[in-house]
Scaffold this active site. Sequence first.
Site, PDB file in Angstrom:
ATOM      1  CE1 TYR A   1     -27.514  20.682 -30.665  1.00  0.00           C
ATOM      2  CE2 TYR A   1     -27.515  18.313 -30.956  1.00  0.00           C
ATOM      3  CZ  TYR A   1     -26.833  19.483 -30.754  1.00  0.00           C
ATOM      4  OH  TYR A   1     -25.458  19.473 -30.648  1.00  0.00           O
ATOM      5  CG  ASP A   2     -36.495  16.485 -30.140  1.00  0.00           C
ATOM      6  OD1 ASP A   2     -36.017  16.483 -31.286  1.00  0.00           O
ATOM      7  OD2 ASP A   2     -36.918  15.462 -29.574  1.00  0.00           O
TER       8      ASP A   2
ATOM      9  CG  ASP B   1     -23.764   8.701 -35.446  1.00  0.00           C
ATOM     10  OD1 ASP B   1     -24.054   8.915 -34.246  1.00  0.00           O
ATOM     11  OD2 ASP B   1     -22.774   9.220 -35.988  1.00  0.00           O
TER      12      ASP B   1
ATOM     13  CG  HIS C   1     -34.202  12.789 -37.637  1.00  0.00           C
ATOM     14  ND1 HIS C   1     -35.177  13.543 -37.018  1.00  0.00           N
ATOM     15  CD2 HIS C   1     -33.377  12.408 -36.650  1.00  0.00           C
ATOM     16  CE1 HIS C   1     -34.927  13.614 -35.732  1.00  0.00           C
ATOM     17  NE2 HIS C   1     -33.841  12.933 -35.475  1.00  0.00           N
ATOM     18  NE  ARG C   2     -33.410   8.013 -33.658  1.00  0.00           N
ATOM     19  CZ  ARG C   2     -33.518   9.230 -33.174  1.00  0.00           C
ATOM     20  NH1 ARG C   2     -34.697   9.696 -32.799  1.00  0.00           N
ATOM     21  NH2 ARG C   2     -32.475  10.001 -33.017  1.00  0.00           N
TER      22      ARG C   2
END
Length: 210
Positions: free
Chosen positions: A167-168, A69, A193-194
């Site tokens: 949102y990239d 998430d 982040h991922r």
Amino acid sequence: MKLVFATNNKHKLDEVRKITAQHNIEVVSLADIHCHDEIPETADTLEGNALQKAQYIQDKFGLDCFADDTGLEVEALNGAPGVYSARYAGGEGHNAPGVYSARYAGPGHDSEANMQKLLQEMEGKTNRKARFRTVIALIIGDKQYCFSGIVNGTITTEKKGENGFGYDPIFIPEGYEQTFAELGDFVKNKISHRAKAVEQLDHFLANLNL
Ligand code: IMP
């Protein structure tokens, strides 16, 4: 080793498979296991939602699984949209409150509306600091593990770039001058982040004696 990734988001699958491919981990999607359910996503934290999704799959299909998430946390908005990033501008389908729909999951039907709302909320704000945070919950047998990754950056005043998703086009990672959508997958997969959360997952799995 085979693991279910509780998503049908092609972008996420590509990102994760590129990272885990270096090891012996085969990542299969919800579609691969013929799961077309509406998976509850009713927690008010990223950790809670990720665990809820992974647990649902393990309970129903008996397969070891991980789920993620992600939230975009904007400093000037006290951390919003955060855990509500997917449904920031309202919306239907996989953005409906409290449900992750395997059927609708895709590049995000409402990304455009979400970005427009965020740009509007940020109008006139000089503090543009934000961060993406991903939490991955892994369930193997009766054990649960969580991994997280953060990338700091800033929110632009307009959309830029065509790559990526969500949102990239309005997020510039720290140390760069272009948005994730301009930088493209190769750079994003190294610093996102991922990517950071998946690296931890990967490291963990590589050291696990299965
Ligand atoms: P979820 O983790 O798929 O529920 O994503 C929550 C929201 O954040 C959705 O609106 C996604 O489009 C967005 N999102 C998730 N990951 C990324 C990313 O890597 N870049 C930009 N937006 C993202």
